[in-house]
Design an enzyme around this catalytic site. Structure first.
Site: not given
Ligand code: GLA
Length: 358
Positions: A162, A212
């Site tokens: 991100d 996650y």
């Molecule tokens: C979130 C996390 C990223 C990545 C995405 C999935 O946005 O912050 O680092 O892992 O999920 O691709």
């Protein structure tokens, strides 16, 4: 990061305006944390921080056009994760990382909706860091600083996608990120009259209450068995004993390959093939990584049946959030477009974060 001397120079120069965009990851979901590949665009929705340092102040105070309470962060703030209001945690975590000598005051304005998977928290972190004097010329160090702030504020072991996406964006291009070498390569995107990128909000979500971290633990189990997923083949993955761990790993290995495929197809203007790859990514996220929700799957199925939609998939971390649709121009946004979802947001590949001239 900027040296102390550079920071002092910037503090003396008065008001700073820093802008950081959100991101749409075209493909490469849940690959960054095992040093794989991603293909994001920075989008034309952003967070802007206008900040004036004050040598006599020992706190950073920001107001926001989207939040009712200001973030008032003492320079010596203890644990950022305990601050209220919640958005102050991101500000506090960035203050701690950048370490400005003085406080100051400023405003945050945003065109980036929060909680839908467009990385509004990363954009806030990057804009705050730049406004507070972090070095804009070292993208990887800036991304790492903001990732550390994200971890301190939210406590979820997210990757670098991100922050890097917000920082490295290039107008008219996607950026092929290699999360191992931390290098990035621009990929020219088809013109606006050929391809439209549309975000369709799906369901509310909160990463803190998602799977996650559990999924990442599954990936680490896979790597303990077969080595780095980045270097593994689908044949290697087939040898993993636990079927659940095998499915998680299959998503990542397949997705890393899809990143390169999609970059090639987009650069070649082969949009039908691009749509097929995006739909395959959704199936993998739904069935193997299991980070989708039935309501999102239904939305994708509906979109994929809509004339002019090339392919759609869940966007970002998952467990809710939004859907990404690659479409022929106007398929979802034109005056005659069928009403398949509520509001939809067309987005454009845009420039990355910057300190603006004032
Ligand atoms: C979130 C996390 C990223 C990545 C995405 C999935 O946005 O912050 O680092 O892992 O999920 O691709």
């Amino acid at each position: 990061m900027g040296t102390g001397a550079e920071q002092d120079d910037r503090s003396r120069s008065g008001t700073v305006v820093a802008r950081a965009p959100g991101r749409v990851n075209l493909i490469g979901e849940h690959t960054d944390t095992t040093f794989g590949r991603c293909l994001p665009i920075a989008i034309d929705r952003a967070v802007v921080v206008t900040y004036t340092p004050d040598e006599s102040s020992v706190e950073v105070v920001l107001t926001s056009d989207t939040e009712t309470s200001p973030a008032a962060v003492p320079l010596a703030a203890a644990d950022p994760a305990s601050l209220q209001p919640e958005w102050a945690r991101y500000v506090a975590a960035v203050v701690r990382q950048v370490g400005p000598r003085h406080g100051g005051a400023g405003q945050v304005t945003s065109t980036l909706p929060a909680g839908v998977g467009l990385s509004s928290s990363a954009a806030l972190e990057v804009a705050c860091a730049l406004a507070l004097g972090a070095d804009p010329d070292d993208p990887v160090a800036l991304a790492r600083l903001c990732q550390a702030a994200e971890h301190a504020a939210r406590g979820v072991p997210t990757g670098l996608l991100d922050q890097l996406a917000s920082i490295t964006g290039i107008a008219g291009h996607a950026v092929l990120l290699d999360c191992r070498s931390l290098s990035f390569r621009p990929v020219p995107m088809p013109a606006d009259d050929e391809l439209e990128i549309v975000v369709v909000p799906g369901a509310a979500r909160s990463l803190e209450h998602s799977g996650y971290a559990d999924r990442l633990a599954d990936l680490h189990r896979a790597e303990a068995e077969i080595g780095p997923l980045r270097d593994s083949s689908l044949a290697d993955v087939d040898g993993i004993g636990d079927p659940l761990v095998r499915r998680r790993a299959r998503h990542v290995v397949g997705e890393n390959a899809r990143v390169l495929d999609l970059a090639d197809r987009l650069a070649a203007g082969d949009l039908e093939a691009a749509g097929t790859i995006v739909r395959a990514s959704h199936r993998s996220l739904r069935d193997d990584y299991e980070c989708s929700l039935p309501v999102i799957d239904d939305l994708c199925a509906l979109l994929d049946r809509t004339p002019g939609v090339l392919g759609s998939r869940i966007l970002g971390a998952g467990w809710g959030g939004a859907v990404l649709a690659l479409t022929r121009p106007g398929a979802l946004t034109g005056e005659r477009a069928p009403h398949v979802a509520g509001v939809v947001w067309p987005v454009r590949p845009s420039a990355g974060a910057a300190v603006l001239d004032v």
